[in-house]
Design a protein around this motif. Structure first.
Motif, PDB file in Angstrom:
ATOM      1  N   ARG A  27       1.050  -1.342  -0.643  1.00  0.00           N
ATOM      2  CA  ARG A  27       0.166   0.426  -0.186  1.00  0.00           C
ATOM      3  C   ARG A  27       0.603   1.245   0.387  1.00  0.00           C
ATOM      4  O   ARG A  27       0.315   1.818  -0.807  1.00  0.00           O
ATOM      5  CB  ARG A  27      -0.843   0.040   1.584  1.00  0.00           C
ATOM      6  CG  ARG A  27      -1.993  -1.107   1.279  1.00  0.00           C
ATOM      7  CD  ARG A  27      -2.781  -1.116   2.601  1.00  0.00           C
ATOM      8  NE  ARG A  27      -3.511  -2.420   2.335  1.00  0.00           N
ATOM      9  CZ  ARG A  27      -4.640  -2.432   2.689  1.00  0.00           C
ATOM     10  NH1 ARG A  27      -4.976  -1.036   3.536  1.00  0.00           N
ATOM     11  NH2 ARG A  27      -5.355  -3.451   3.388  1.00  0.00           N
ATOM     12  N   VAL A  56      -2.785   2.578   5.333  1.00  0.00           N
ATOM     13  CA  VAL A  56      -2.434   0.893   6.192  1.00  0.00           C
ATOM     14  C   VAL A  56      -2.841   0.289   7.308  1.00  0.00           C
ATOM     15  O   VAL A  56      -3.080  -0.291   7.086  1.00  0.00           O
ATOM     16  CB  VAL A  56      -0.984   1.069   5.875  1.00  0.00           C
ATOM     17  CG1 VAL A  56       0.466   1.636   4.881  1.00  0.00           C
ATOM     18  CG2 VAL A  56      -0.774   1.910   7.548  1.00  0.00           C
ATOM     19  N   THR A  57      -3.599   1.432   7.904  1.00  0.00           N
ATOM     20  CA  THR A  57      -4.716   0.717   8.720  1.00  0.00           C
ATOM     21  C   THR A  57      -5.699   0.883   8.700  1.00  0.00           C
ATOM     22  O   THR A  57      -7.084  -0.506   9.357  1.00  0.00           O
ATOM     23  CB  THR A  57      -4.238   1.754  10.518  1.00  0.00           C
ATOM     24  OG1 THR A  57      -5.160   3.057   9.884  1.00  0.00           O
ATOM     25  CG2 THR A  57      -2.768   2.027  10.542  1.00  0.00           C
ATOM     26  N   ASP A 104      -9.452  -0.758   6.628  1.00  0.00           N
ATOM     27  CA  ASP A 104      -9.771  -1.764   5.173  1.00  0.00           C
ATOM     28  C   ASP A 104      -9.991  -0.626   4.078  1.00  0.00           C
ATOM     29  O   ASP A 104     -10.663   0.031   3.968  1.00  0.00           O
ATOM     30  CB  ASP A 104     -11.447  -1.981   5.596  1.00  0.00           C
ATOM     31  CG  ASP A 104     -10.762  -3.644   6.829  1.00  0.00           C
ATOM     32  OD1 ASP A 104     -10.067  -3.223   7.610  1.00  0.00           O
ATOM     33  OD2 ASP A 104     -12.367  -4.024   7.775  1.00  0.00           O
ATOM     34  N   VAL A 105      -9.595  -1.457   2.921  1.00  0.00           N
ATOM     35  CA  VAL A 105     -10.084  -0.588   1.791  1.00  0.00           C
ATOM     36  C   VAL A 105     -11.367  -1.252   1.068  1.00  0.00           C
ATOM     37  O   VAL A 105     -11.552  -2.904   0.671  1.00  0.00           O
ATOM     38  CB  VAL A 105      -9.073  -1.152   0.706  1.00  0.00           C
ATOM     39  CG1 VAL A 105      -9.298  -1.116  -0.931  1.00  0.00           C
ATOM     40  CG2 VAL A 105      -7.546  -1.260   1.113  1.00  0.00           C
TER      41      VAL A 105
END
Lengths: 244, 247
Positions: free
Chosen positions: B96, B242-243, B245-246
């Motif tokens: 990411r 990075v932390t 959810d996508v």
């Protein structure tokens, strides 16, 4: 191909606030098999696949691909091909342009785009905007993207959705030909009759795991159908309402 | 990383966003420069300004291209969230952080393209409008520095928009927030509380293109403030990417 499970899911749980979408799910996908992940809409199929691919973080449990979390798997993008419900092409692109973008990201030559277009039967429509594609053509396009890197494992979320009978027949033959080449396929679906004719193993989810194993053990005789066994395991709609 | 940069570069030129924002930038630049020429015509007649100052002012009016730049940057990211294509980008890019870096770098390169457009059109509009109004162009060091300032902010506006897009993650919301902050919040804060407002991104950019308002930061300090905002936005964007959810 190694003996390591292509996919391994252990105690996977995902909570969204008060709602538990997936609870303590455990199953494995062995290499070279076509595995159907079955469940109603909202049963947790897509959520489980998103956790497997590292797009969503599990509340607890683990999900690995070839023995490692997707994010830590070397060359993951080339080893795992993905077609997911909710992952659309780049906006405003033609089929060929969209494929070229992802081929570039994978470091593949432009000729690979023509090969996958041919494989899914979209060569003639490749220069049209994807916005104008039928649902079936979009499914084929998504499959083409998944196949770009010639992956060992295909993760397909509802690949039969929106396909007409010809498309479904094409998909069945196509998936079988991919499995015959030695690939592993994990596909989610709620189209039971379709899955029954396509998969080797099934995983049945209804928030929790209801069954995981060969379809031949779940539906052993000619007198039983996958549909009957499915509803025995997850309950009918009426039973769900009574439980609620 | 090279593959991701190549793919992002192709994405930047795909769809309608690049040319719509390019056209918007040209429109805003021409609108601003025609207005600047009309005002200069009156002020030169009344003796309130001279040809050299009017020339620099018309060049300065091309700063408005930065609005198109920042919108392009925000859409470059947020349109992927709207369609779900962001999930594929995350799956294929390797990490990411790499994706965020590639989009920011390609965004900056696209900012240079927008700046190049402004670099060509600003002098052309100067010549065209001054000829139309019967005024003489008097190019000065001030005009050169102003043009350099405009090109700098137009370039940096795209990565700023990119990082805002990563933080906001929604197309409509990112466009609304960019417009409100750029056109309203920064200016209002500067008018009400200039000691604070001069540190906003928009007003710091104004200092770089030599906007002649009182209490503006010096150019080196303004560049430092812009860098600070970019670093802060980059840190926040990475942390969220990075932390979370996508989706």
């Amino acid at each position: 191909m190694s003996d390591t499970a292509a996919v391994s899911v252990r105690g996977l749980t995902k909570r969204f606030g008060e709602v538990t979408a997936v609870e303590d799910v455990t199953f494995e996908v062995r290499p070279g098999r076509i595995v159907g992940l079955l469940g109603r809409n909202g049963a947790g199929k897509t959520t489980s696949l998103r956790m497997l691919l590292g797009l969503s973080r599990p509340s607890s449990g683990t999900a690995t691909v070839f023995g490692r979390p997707y994010a830590d798997l070397p060359d993951a993008a080339r080893r795992v091909g993905v077609s997911m419900d909710g992952i659309a092409p780049m906006p405003g692109t033609s089929g060929r342009r969209d494929l070229r973008i992802w081929a570039r990201m994978l470091g593949l030559p432009a000729t690979r785009v023509d090969e996958v277009l041919d494989k899914v039967g979209l060569t003639g429509s490749a220069d049209r905007k994807i916005k104008g594609y039928s649902t079936g053509m979009r499914q084929r396009h998504a499959l083409a993207v998944a196949l770009l890197a010639d992956p060992e494992l295909l993760v397909l979320d509802e690949p039969a959705n929106g396909l007409d009978p010809d498309g479904i027949r094409w998909l069945r033959t196509f998936l079988r030909s991919l499995a015959d080449e030695g690939r592993t396929i994990l596909l989610s679906s709620h189209l039971l009759s379709e899955v029954e004719q396509t998969v080797d193993d099934v995983v049945i989810l209804q928030r929790t795991l209801r069954y995981s194993g060969p379809i031949s053990e779940l539906v052993p005789g000619s007198g039983t159908s996958l549909e009957e066994r499915f509803f025995e395991l997850v309950g009918t709609e009426a039973e769900r309402h009574v439980d609620a | 990383m090279r593959e991701v940069l190549n793919a992002e570069w192709l994405k930047a030129w795909s769809g309608r966003t690049w040319w719509i924002m390019g056209a918007l930038g040209v429109f805003l630049g021409l609108l601003g420069s025609s207005g600047a020429a009309a005002v200069a015509d009156q002020q030169i007649d009344s003796g309130a300004t001279d040809a050299a100052a009017a020339t620099a002012e018309l060049i300065r009016s091309w700063f408005s291209v930065l609005l198109a730049s920042v919108l392009f940057g925000a859409l470059f990211v947020s349109r992927e969230y709207n369609t779900g294509a962001i999930s594929r980008s995350v799956l294929l890019c390797g990490s990411r952080t790499r994706l965020l870096a590639a989009k920011t770098i390609v965004g900056t390169a696209m900012g240079l393209v927008f700046a190049l457009l402004a670099a060509v059109l600003a002098p052309l509009s100067l010549w065209g409008f001054f000829t139309l109004f019967g005024m003489d162009v008097q190019w000065s060091g001030e005009a050169t520095l102003t043009l350099l300032g405009v090109l700098t902010v137009v370039t940096l506006a795209v990565p700023w928009g990119v990082l805002l897009g990563w933080i906001i993650r929604n197309q409509a919301a990112s466009v609304t927030i960019v417009l409100v902050v750029t056109l309203f919040v920064d200016e209002t804060l500067f008018r009400v509380l200039p000691a604070v407002g001069k540190f906003t991104m928009g007003i710091a950019m104004g200092a770089v293109y030599r906007d002649a308002k009182p209490e503006m930061l010096s150019i080196p300090l303004a560049l430092l403030v812009i860098a600070g905002w970019l670093v802060l936005a980059g840190w926040t964007a990475r942390r969220l990417l990075v932390t979370r959810d996508v989706k």
